[in-house]
Design an enzyme around this catalytic site. Structure first.
Site, PDB file in Angstrom:
ATOM      1  N   PHE A   1      -3.016  -5.656  -4.523  1.00  0.00           N
ATOM      2  CA  PHE A   1      -4.196  -6.327  -4.383  1.00  0.00           C
ATOM      3  C   PHE A   1      -4.682  -6.084  -3.117  1.00  0.00           C
ATOM      4  CE2 PHE A   1      -5.388 -10.602  -2.419  1.00  0.00           C
ATOM      5  CZ  PHE A   1      -6.462 -10.794  -3.020  1.00  0.00           C
TER       6      PHE A   1
ATOM      7  N   HIS B   1      -2.038   0.762   2.025  1.00  0.00           N
ATOM      8  CA  HIS B   1      -2.140  -0.465   2.586  1.00  0.00           C
ATOM      9  C   HIS B   1      -0.897  -1.185   2.271  1.00  0.00           C
ATOM     10  CE1 HIS B   1      -6.445  -0.574   4.090  1.00  0.00           C
ATOM     11  NE2 HIS B   1      -6.669   0.052   2.733  1.00  0.00           N
TER      12      HIS B   1
END
Length: 268
Positions: free
Chosen positions: A219, A167
């Site tokens: 994150f 990601h």
């Protein structure tokens, strides 16, 4: 019918049949689940068009005459008595459940390598992808989600971090590990509601560095539908977590993202 759908127009054409056309016709549909193993007599048929008079060498169009029924999969055309019909046309639109069923058949038909590529778009953990390929075929979307959750719960911390690395960080486009075109597209969609640019992008770059320095991974949050304030509040709150607790929270967010992407993979 090729797919579950909502029927809104029917055409019965008796073109070229002048002396041997049917006097009347009716239509019945099956709206429930159909496995394909039942005989027609075992199915529950609902009347959609009552017995209606026909004419010779004519195109008959039925719209307002059709009784509205739930999405249909099977249709039965009755004629009284036997006679010539040159064409029967059924017009409608696919139902969401029908699209999912059709795409599930497509997924089940893929070779292992192609299926692995599709699953990797949803989650970058190689062990999860392998487990999903081994689980093929799936009988329903619900089973697919259940197997996906089960496979994800068997992953370890290294697997989770591998998934995270596929990601991009919040406010960025590129991931640490290479993404497919589809995965990049979904990442942009998921972050689109945050609208991070300008000064906010600089602030997020610093927040991302601080988070990665503390926890050793990026994150992760299921950002779909969340605005920038909600995401910023989440990272601030989670910065105070113990590393093991934060890893578990991040893994749960990854599981949510995976389910969301599986829905996109098979959705309308």
């Amino acid at each position: 019918l090729g797919i579950f759908g909502e029927i809104h127009r029917v055409e019965v054409d008796t073109k070229h049949f002048k002396g041997n056309y049917p006097d009347a016709c009716s239509l019945e549909v099956v709206t429930g689940k159909w496995s394909g193993n039942e005989s027609v007599d075992q199915l529950s048929w609902e009347e959609m068009l009552p017995r209606t008079k026909l004419s010779a060498d004519s195109l008959h169009v039925f719209e307002s005459e059709l009784r509205r029924v739930p999405e249909a999969k099977l249709i039965r055309f009755n004629i009284f008595p036997d006679g010539g019909v040159s064409r029967l046309r059924i017009w409608g639109k696919p139902a969401a459940a029908g699209v999912i069923d059709q795409k599930l058949r497509w997924l089940n038909s893929l070779h292992q390598e192609a299926a692995a590529t599709e699953f990797a778009n949803c989650c970058g953990a190689a062990n999860w992808v392998s487990a999903m390929v081994d689980a093929l075929p799936f009988s329903s979307f619900e089973e697919l989600l259940s197997r996906a959750d089960g496979a994800f719960l068997k992953l370890n911390a290294a697997d989770w971090r591998e998934a995270f690395a596929h990601h991009p960080q919040i406010g960025e486009r590129a991931a640490a590990n290479e993404q497919t075109v589809q995965s990049q597209k979904w990442s942009r969609q998921e972050q689109s509601s945050a609208k991070i640019d300008g000064k906010a992008a600089v602030e997020w770059a610093e927040a991302n560095r601080e988070y990665a320095s503390r926890f050793g991974h990026i994150f992760i949050i299921c950002a779909a539908g969340r605005n920038s304030d909600e995401i910023r509040d989440a990272i601030r709150e989670r910065m105070s977590n113990a590393p093991n607790a934060e890893l578990a929270i991040a893994a749960e967010e990854q599981r949510k993202i995976t389910r969301l992407r599986l829905a996109k993979l098979l959705g309308p």
